[in-house]
Scaffold this motif. Sequence first.
Motif, PDB file in Angstrom:
ATOM      1  N   GLY A 175     -17.125 -10.687 -13.556  1.00  0.00           N
ATOM      2  CA  GLY A 175     -17.907 -10.655 -12.438  1.00  0.00           C
ATOM      3  C   GLY A 175     -17.108 -10.233 -11.257  1.00  0.00           C
ATOM      4  N   LYS A 176     -16.153  -9.524 -11.312  1.00  0.00           N
ATOM      5  CA  LYS A 176     -15.213  -8.836 -10.246  1.00  0.00           C
ATOM      6  C   LYS A 176     -15.347  -7.623 -10.349  1.00  0.00           C
ATOM      7  N   GLN A 177     -15.090  -6.718  -9.242  1.00  0.00           N
ATOM      8  CA  GLN A 177     -14.948  -5.329  -9.252  1.00  0.00           C
ATOM      9  C   GLN A 177     -13.299  -5.002  -9.649  1.00  0.00           C
ATOM     10  N   ARG A 178     -13.307  -3.731 -10.201  1.00  0.00           N
ATOM     11  CA  ARG A 178     -12.151  -3.149 -10.862  1.00  0.00           C
ATOM     12  C   ARG A 178     -11.066  -3.080  -9.560  1.00  0.00           C
ATOM     13  N   GLU A 179      -9.811  -3.555  -9.673  1.00  0.00           N
ATOM     14  CA  GLU A 179      -8.862  -3.539  -8.649  1.00  0.00           C
ATOM     15  C   GLU A 179      -7.584  -2.978  -9.086  1.00  0.00           C
ATOM     16  N   LEU A 180      -6.827  -2.168  -7.916  1.00  0.00           N
ATOM     17  CA  LEU A 180      -5.566  -1.528  -8.372  1.00  0.00           C
ATOM     18  C   LEU A 180      -4.419  -2.822  -8.441  1.00  0.00           C
ATOM     19  N   VAL A 181      -3.768  -2.517  -9.668  1.00  0.00           N
ATOM     20  CA  VAL A 181      -2.575  -3.451  -9.985  1.00  0.00           C
ATOM     21  C   VAL A 181      -1.327  -2.759  -9.406  1.00  0.00           C
ATOM     22  N   ALA A 182      -0.941  -1.415 -10.020  1.00  0.00           N
ATOM     23  CA  ALA A 182       0.217  -1.038  -9.438  1.00  0.00           C
ATOM     24  C   ALA A 182      -0.252   0.675  -9.716  1.00  0.00           C
ATOM     25  N   THR A 183       0.566   1.427  -9.028  1.00  0.00           N
ATOM     26  CA  THR A 183       0.765   2.895  -9.311  1.00  0.00           C
ATOM     27  C   THR A 183       2.022   3.409  -9.226  1.00  0.00           C
ATOM     28  N   ILE A 184       2.202   4.649  -9.709  1.00  0.00           N
ATOM     29  CA  ILE A 184       3.461   5.193  -9.754  1.00  0.00           C
ATOM     30  C   ILE A 184       3.252   6.806  -9.922  1.00  0.00           C
ATOM     31  N   THR A 185       4.283   7.464  -8.800  1.00  0.00           N
ATOM     32  CA  THR A 185       3.982   8.773  -8.771  1.00  0.00           C
ATOM     33  C   THR A 185       4.865   9.465  -9.944  1.00  0.00           C
ATOM     34  N   ARG A 186       4.935  10.742 -10.055  1.00  0.00           N
ATOM     35  CA  ARG A 186       5.636  11.420 -10.783  1.00  0.00           C
ATOM     36  C   ARG A 186       7.072  11.290 -10.572  1.00  0.00           C
ATOM     37  N   GLY A 187       7.452  11.082  -9.513  1.00  0.00           N
ATOM     38  CA  GLY A 187       8.823  10.902  -9.107  1.00  0.00           C
ATOM     39  C   GLY A 187       9.184   9.782  -9.001  1.00  0.00           C
ATOM     40  N   GLY A 188       8.413   8.732  -9.380  1.00  0.00           N
ATOM     41  CA  GLY A 188       8.867   7.164  -9.644  1.00  0.00           C
ATOM     42  C   GLY A 188       8.461   6.412  -8.172  1.00  0.00           C
ATOM     43  N   SER A 189       7.873   6.831  -7.384  1.00  0.00           N
ATOM     44  CA  SER A 189       7.469   5.984  -6.218  1.00  0.00           C
ATOM     45  C   SER A 189       6.332   4.876  -6.408  1.00  0.00           C
ATOM     46  N   THR A 190       6.582   3.647  -6.211  1.00  0.00           N
ATOM     47  CA  THR A 190       5.564   2.765  -6.796  1.00  0.00           C
ATOM     48  C   THR A 190       4.935   2.086  -5.728  1.00  0.00           C
ATOM     49  N   ASN A 191       3.722   1.541  -5.824  1.00  0.00           N
ATOM     50  CA  ASN A 191       2.887   0.716  -5.005  1.00  0.00           C
ATOM     51  C   ASN A 191       2.030  -0.470  -5.740  1.00  0.00           C
ATOM     52  N   TYR A 192       2.330  -1.655  -5.419  1.00  0.00           N
ATOM     53  CA  TYR A 192       1.547  -2.929  -6.178  1.00  0.00           C
ATOM     54  C   TYR A 192       0.727  -3.281  -5.199  1.00  0.00           C
ATOM     55  N   ALA A 193      -0.141  -4.178  -5.778  1.00  0.00           N
ATOM     56  CA  ALA A 193      -1.238  -5.238  -5.169  1.00  0.00           C
ATOM     57  C   ALA A 193      -0.322  -6.537  -4.582  1.00  0.00           C
ATOM     58  N   ASP A 194      -0.611  -6.725  -3.570  1.00  0.00           N
ATOM     59  CA  ASP A 194       0.246  -7.877  -2.852  1.00  0.00           C
ATOM     60  C   ASP A 194       0.076  -9.371  -3.989  1.00  0.00           C
ATOM     61  N   SER A 195      -0.967  -9.224  -4.715  1.00  0.00           N
ATOM     62  CA  SER A 195      -1.109 -10.461  -5.605  1.00  0.00           C
ATOM     63  C   SER A 195      -0.060 -10.679  -6.970  1.00  0.00           C
ATOM     64  N   VAL A 196       0.527  -9.185  -7.091  1.00  0.00           N
ATOM     65  CA  VAL A 196       1.310  -9.152  -8.342  1.00  0.00           C
ATOM     66  C   VAL A 196       2.757  -8.628  -7.791  1.00  0.00           C
ATOM     67  N   LYS A 197       3.087  -8.470  -6.742  1.00  0.00           N
ATOM     68  CA  LYS A 197       4.387  -8.114  -6.027  1.00  0.00           C
ATOM     69  C   LYS A 197       5.286  -9.149  -6.328  1.00  0.00           C
ATOM     70  N   GLY A 198       6.672  -8.726  -7.036  1.00  0.00           N
ATOM     71  CA  GLY A 198       7.614  -9.698  -7.324  1.00  0.00           C
ATOM     72  C   GLY A 198       7.428 -10.173  -9.087  1.00  0.00           C
TER      73      GLY A 198
END
Length: 114
Positions: free
Chosen positions: A42-65
């Motif tokens: 019942g919800k839209q697809r949402e980002l959890v985490a991404t990583i670049t080829r060089g290793g830089s990461t990005n996280y959704a606030d809900s999963v950080k830590g």
Amino acid sequence: QVQLVESGGGLVQPGGSLRLSCAASVRFLRINDMGWYRQAPGKQRELVATITRGGSTNYADSVKGRFSISRDNAKNTVYLQMNSLKPEDTAVYYCNAQTFSTYWGEGTQVTVSS
């Protein structure tokens, strides 16, 4: 063309851990960003985490830590270590890879329930 195959989903109790893997089959292309997304009923697809080829990461606030994304460029594989899982983490988790196009895996179910 890029084919993505996810594995590692399943049923886990709250507070537990799971590790998702996504292996990319690719020829003659270089994979840039990779990531994980999820879609709960019942919800839209949402980002959890991404990583670049060089290793830089990005996280959704809900999963950080709690979640950690990593990749092995030699194996064209991305991982998602999920700790301290909560019932609200229940969803189908999709792997994503970007070259000149965007590719998706078929998804793996993660259910957090007692």
